[in-house]
Design an enzyme around this catalytic site. Sequence first.
Site, PDB file in Angstrom:
ATOM      1  N   ASP A   1       0.879  -1.161   0.000  1.00 49.46           N
ATOM      2  CA  ASP A   1       0.000   0.000   0.000  1.00 49.46           C
ATOM      3  C   ASP A   1       0.921   1.216   0.000  1.00 49.46           C
ATOM      4  O   ASP A   1       1.263   1.754   1.052  1.00 49.46           O
ATOM      5  CB  ASP A   1      -0.900  -0.038   1.233  1.00 49.46           C
ATOM      6  CG  ASP A   1      -1.967   1.039   1.219  1.00 49.46           C
ATOM      7  OD1 ASP A   1      -2.351   1.470   0.115  1.00 49.46           O
ATOM      8  OD2 ASP A   1      -2.408   1.452   2.308  1.00 49.46           O
TER       9      ASP A   1
ATOM     10  N   CYS B   1      -3.847   5.274  -2.818  1.00 49.69           N
ATOM     11  CA  CYS B   1      -5.075   6.079  -2.755  1.00 49.69           C
ATOM     12  C   CYS B   1      -4.951   7.266  -3.707  1.00 49.69           C
ATOM     13  O   CYS B   1      -5.563   8.310  -3.509  1.00 49.69           O
ATOM     14  CB  CYS B   1      -5.380   6.518  -1.331  1.00 49.69           C
ATOM     15  SG  CYS B   1      -4.088   7.480  -0.529  1.00 49.69           S
TER      16      CYS B   1
END
Length: 287
Positions: free
Chosen positions: A162, A215
């Site tokens: 991530d 993101c």
Amino acid sequence: MKKNKQNGAERFNNYYESIYGARWEELKKSFVQKPDYFEIKGKQSCTPRLSLHSEINNGLLAPYYIDRASLFPVKALDIIPGHNVLDMCAAPGGKTLLITLAAGESGAVTANDRSAARRARLVSVLDVSLPAELRKVVKLTGHDASLWGVYEKNVYDRILLDAPCSSERHVYMSEFHLKQWTPSRIKQLASRQFAMLAAALDAVKPLGKIVYSTCSISREENDGIIEKLFKKRKGLFEVESIESRDEIFGSEIEAEKTEFGYYIMPDRNNGAGPIFFAVIVKLSAGG
């Protein structure tokens, strides 16, 4: 005569408007949509945030609130009990909790974050949320993720990367960061992201899986990283498609297929996201 220079907010707006066109206005509106932080049992689809304690509870000791879109990169890892899993950039810890629940008491989880401050927050989340029998399976480390493959090769069943990213939603909501924004930051981040993904490919076992996630809504940080991996590590991996796997997305999430992965965008998911992720399967022990 001096040229009229754009400020950071203008650069930011013009850059993403050139990519998303008319949709950009709706995306910006969805960035400021306030999530519901209350526990709403049985109404997961009505809120972009949910409590892992009330909605996903398999033994957590306390609520931890997470963006609904953040569930899907972990789901896509297909972790089973006993797996050895590396969370390369683990803080603040929501996805690490999900990984640990999936790996179970028989699993092994390495939760890494290079930042001491973020690592301290990660430790706090794990200590408060995990019962002792699960907490003991999580090992905390503070390594440079981009160098991981130098020291450990073909070790992990699953890796979640991530990656640190542009995080446009947070930039848009911060006057300070918006003023500082420049497209050069995307290039800098993309260089780090690729180095970390290449290291993850070295560290995962043959036939093991990596989920690369951000993101960000920038192609350069998402599909562009996978594209570069194909150029640099051709023949060593493939990208897995999960379009037909209803158990990943279900009926409540609109996932948009990209060249190599998937977007979950807040303007089409009641404020949840943005999240990009792609599933990479290692084919060879070489590299």
